[in-house]
Motif scaffolding. Structure first.
Motif, PDB file in Angstrom:
ATOM      1  N   LEU A   1       0.857  -1.196   0.000  1.00 42.36           N
ATOM      2  CA  LEU A   1       0.000   0.000   0.000  1.00 42.36           C
ATOM      3  C   LEU A   1       0.886   1.236   0.000  1.00 42.36           C
ATOM      4  O   LEU A   1       1.772   1.364   0.850  1.00 42.36           O
ATOM      5  CB  LEU A   1      -0.888   0.000   1.242  1.00 42.36           C
ATOM      6  N   VAL A   2       0.644   2.132  -0.937  1.00 38.98           N
ATOM      7  CA  VAL A   2       1.458   3.360  -0.994  1.00 38.98           C
ATOM      8  C   VAL A   2       0.547   4.579  -1.163  1.00 38.98           C
ATOM      9  O   VAL A   2      -0.614   4.449  -1.567  1.00 38.98           O
ATOM     10  CB  VAL A   2       2.492   3.330  -2.151  1.00 38.98           C
ATOM     11  N   ALA A   3       1.126   5.733  -0.866  1.00 43.56           N
ATOM     12  CA  ALA A   3       0.376   6.988  -1.001  1.00 43.56           C
ATOM     13  C   ALA A   3       0.442   7.474  -2.437  1.00 43.56           C
ATOM     14  O   ALA A   3       1.450   7.315  -3.111  1.00 43.56           O
ATOM     15  CB  ALA A   3       0.983   8.035  -0.076  1.00 43.56           C
ATOM     16  N   MET A   4      -0.672   8.058  -2.891  1.00 46.36           N
ATOM     17  CA  MET A   4      -0.618   8.741  -4.192  1.00 46.36           C
ATOM     18  C   MET A   4      -1.165  10.156  -3.978  1.00 46.36           C
ATOM     19  O   MET A   4      -2.030  10.383  -3.132  1.00 46.36           O
ATOM     20  CB  MET A   4      -1.423   7.990  -5.246  1.00 46.36           C
ATOM     21  N   ASP A   5      -0.645  11.095  -4.758  1.00 47.09           N
ATOM     22  CA  ASP A   5      -1.070  12.487  -4.588  1.00 47.09           C
ATOM     23  C   ASP A   5      -2.538  12.646  -4.948  1.00 47.09           C
ATOM     24  O   ASP A   5      -3.028  12.003  -5.868  1.00 47.09           O
ATOM     25  CB  ASP A   5      -0.237  13.404  -5.495  1.00 47.09           C
TER      26      ASP A   5
ATOM     27  N   THR B   1      14.054  -3.900  -3.479  1.00 44.58           N
ATOM     28  CA  THR B   1      15.279  -3.128  -3.233  1.00 44.58           C
ATOM     29  C   THR B   1      16.464  -4.100  -3.201  1.00 44.58           C
ATOM     30  O   THR B   1      16.269  -5.319  -3.238  1.00 44.58           O
ATOM     31  CB  THR B   1      15.216  -2.407  -1.867  1.00 44.58           C
ATOM     32  N   ALA B   2      17.662  -3.526  -3.062  1.00 46.18           N
ATOM     33  CA  ALA B   2      18.870  -4.354  -3.056  1.00 46.18           C
ATOM     34  C   ALA B   2      18.831  -5.404  -1.943  1.00 46.18           C
ATOM     35  O   ALA B   2      19.352  -6.506  -2.095  1.00 46.18           O
ATOM     36  CB  ALA B   2      20.097  -3.464  -2.897  1.00 46.18           C
ATOM     37  N   VAL B   3      18.166  -5.045  -0.802  1.00 39.21           N
ATOM     38  CA  VAL B   3      18.113  -6.026   0.294  1.00 39.21           C
ATOM     39  C   VAL B   3      16.871  -6.920   0.224  1.00 39.21           C
ATOM     40  O   VAL B   3      16.588  -7.675   1.147  1.00 39.21           O
ATOM     41  CB  VAL B   3      18.187  -5.342   1.685  1.00 39.21           C
TER      42      VAL B   3
ATOM     43  N   LYS C   1       8.980   0.470  -2.317  1.00 37.16           N
ATOM     44  CA  LYS C   1       7.783   1.330  -2.361  1.00 37.16           C
ATOM     45  C   LYS C   1       8.060   2.653  -3.061  1.00 37.16           C
ATOM     46  O   LYS C   1       7.162   3.249  -3.634  1.00 37.16           O
ATOM     47  CB  LYS C   1       7.251   1.565  -0.948  1.00 37.16           C
ATOM     48  N   ARG C   2       9.314   3.075  -2.996  1.00 30.69           N
ATOM     49  CA  ARG C   2       9.625   4.339  -3.665  1.00 30.69           C
ATOM     50  C   ARG C   2       9.356   4.195  -5.172  1.00 30.69           C
ATOM     51  O   ARG C   2       8.769   5.082  -5.782  1.00 30.69           O
ATOM     52  CB  ARG C   2      11.085   4.717  -3.407  1.00 30.69           C
TER      53      ARG C   2
END
Ligand code: OOB
Length: 547
Positions: free
Chosen positions: A466-470, A521-523, A528-529
């Motif tokens: 779940l992520v934020a959107m403008d 991500t690498a890890v 999410k970014r």
């Protein structure tokens, strides 16, 4: 019996007492003073009902005495869910009087949230409203009793049966004299505040009489409250902003009047402001946007009495802030606070530029602020870093959450709020982002992890993020990215799935997007970014076939 909380270290507690912040008095102190000195002043208005301080005290004492006669007292907890009505304060004050610590759930909360609170607090008392879908029948009350076997007392707003009618319990003194005593020491838990959260299970914030009372008194002072104040409570009454910053408790402390509104919707609020001569209101940014739109369409609007508009709870765009004084004809005050404690205000006599461009400075000279980088080293003024704080009204730990507390507190007891901020040389803060995994939907906080784990309970969902959107009005809305093991899962099915699990509607994702695999991500954590960036690139909703 004492309710657990992580106390302040002895030296700090002594320091807060020496400075006069902690007075070892109950949170009902303000009301008590008004009752004795100004019993006939109107302290509360709800629709056509007006309550003098003598009424507020008398009604809450009736309820307190009756509950006390039924064996409730210090060490007990209560689950309370009421809409924005006068009874919210009458109940809150009654419980404080007898040392029963409530959690005041939001009216938008549903099964999942209420069950979670009941699980954690094991309340003996439930106070709710028949008009809420969950309490229209007996089923959920029975479920709650299963979760909290000591739940022995249920009182309901809009109930006809006298033995369970909240109105009846407020209006009818008990037979015989039942002493109302105040057995809770002021350094103990007065009530539990709700955390916006970033984890799977909503966390509870123990607030003590001493710490909360200080924040209320000092806030009332900073905001210039007095007997002339008529404060509009249009946000959900339990929220820390309208309860204590300075909020209703600040108004009771200062002898002013709280005017209730059912919602921040401008048409309703404007009428109430005009009819009741409201001088001050507190709003979240999306509501301000609506107020500005309506006021611009109807100049000479009915806001003549309004002197101060407080705005907080989420990022307030500078461009909107600049429109407030001219369009609404009042002073703007930015408020950056948190239910965990720390509250910042721009001051009423601040230079307008500072009010438009910062979210204020802390209440107390003893609010310690650190702004730190990833290594927890302090950054220079003007640079962005994570906010850490401790002080006379910032809590020292979530209720029964040692593992989470170990993550969000450091060894010196500083609380990491998850906000990214900058500090001006004058000590004012600017909120520029956050590191916590949360969506701030126009001031309503959604913990990503909570919703992700509920989505994963659907058999066809294998990964969820779940992520934020403008969003132009709300600031942010939520978008769920999903990997599924089928090709025909529809957003409507998932919405139903979440609502069937009993989650509050505001937490249901505004958009669903189905993808083949989660970017990592690498890890190896979900990136999410990248998901957020993808949303920003394709922000036009019409171009979104997966919705
Ligand atoms: C208030 O309290 P909560 O507990 O619902 O949320 C706290 C979080 C903060 O950590 C921050 O992330 C965000 O809400 N926030 C703001 C803000 N005020 C709160 N972000 C940007 N600008 C602001 N002005 O929201 C709250 C509690 C007391 C007073 C006011 C707000």
């Amino acid at each position: 019996m004492k309710l657990e909380h992580n106390p302040w270290p002895t030296e700090l507690a002594q320091h807060y007492r020496d400075k006069g912040y902690w007075r070892d008095e109950p949170l009902t102190r303000g009301l008590d003073w008004q009752r004795r000195h100004r019993p006939d002043a109107i302290g509360l208005i709800c629709g056509n009902r007006q309550f003098r301080y003598a009424d507020i005290d008398g009604l809450s004492s009736n309820l307190a005495a009756r509950l006390s006669a039924n064996g409730l007292g210090h060490g007990d907890t209560a689950l309370v869910q009421l809409p924005n009505v006068a009874e919210f304060y009458l109940v809150f004050l009654a419980l404080l009087k007898i040392g029963v610590a409530p959690v005041n759930a939001l009216f938008s909360h549903r099964k999942l949230e209420l069950s979670g609170y009941a699980q954690q607090l094991q309340p003996r008392l439930l106070i709710a409203a028949r008009r809420h879908e969950l309490f229209a029948s007996e089923d959920f009350i029975a479920e709650l009793t299963g979760i909290s076997p000591h739940l022995s007392q249920v009182l309901l707003l809009d109930e006809t049966a006298p033995e369970r009618s909240l109105a009846h319990w407020l209006e009818t003194p008990p037979l015989g004299a039942v002493p109302i005593y105040f057995p809770t020491p002021a350094d103990q838990v007065a009530f539990f505040q709700l955390s916006g959260g970033s984890t799977g299970v909503p966390k509870l914030i123990p607030r003590t009489h001493n710490d909360y009372d200080y924040s209320v008194r000092a806030s009332a002072d900073i905001c210039g409250l007095g007997p002339h104040t008529r404060f509009l409570c249009a946000l959900p009454a339990p929220h820390n902003f309208v309860l204590s910053s300075p909020g209703a408790l600040g108004v009771f402390h200062a002898g002013g009047c709280v005017v209730m509104a059912p919602s921040p919707e401008p048409q309703t609020c404007f009428q109430i402001i005009e009819r009741r001569g409201v001088t001050m209101a507190a709003l979240v940014p999306p509501a301000v946007m609506l107020w500005l739109q309506v006021a611009e369409r109807t100049p000479g609007a009915p806001l003549r009495s309004l002197e101060v508009l407080q705005v907080g709870g989420a990022c307030f765009a500078e461009s909107l802030a600049r429109r407030v004084p001219a369009t609404l004809g009042c002073t703007l005050q930015q408020v950056f606070g948190m239910a965990e404690g720390l509250v910042n205000y721009t001051r009423l006599d601040d230079d307008p530029e500072r009010v438009f461009t910062t979210q204020g400075r802390p209440i107390s000279p003893d609010d310690e602020i650190r702004i730190v980088d990833d290594q927890r080293r302090e950054v220079a003024d003007g640079e962005t870093g994570m906010l850490a704080t401790r002080g006379p009204y910032t809590f020292r730990g979530y209720y029964r959450s040692p593992e989470h507390n170990a993550r969000v507190f450091d060894a010196q007891g500083f609380y990491y709020s998850g906000d990214l901020v900058q500090r001006t040389p004058e000590g004012y803060l600017r909120v520029v982002g956050r590191v916590k995994d949360q969506i701030n939907r126009g001031g309503e906080k959604i913990a990503a992890e909570e919703i992700e784990s509920l989505l994963l309970r659907h058999p066809a969902v294998t990964h969820a993020a779940l992520v934020a959107m403008d969003d132009a009005l709300m600031g942010e809305k939520s978008c769920a990215f999903l990997v599924t093991n089928t090709t025909d899962l529809r957003p409507a099915t998932l919405r139903r799935h979440l609502l069937d699990l009993g989650v509050a509607a505001y937490k249901v994702p505004d958009r669903f997007r189905f993808i083949d695999a989660m970017p990592l991500t690498a890890v190896g954590k979900i990136d999410k970014r990248r998901l957020r960036n993808e949303l920003a690139l394709r922000s036009a909703p019409a171009a979104n076939p997966s919705e």
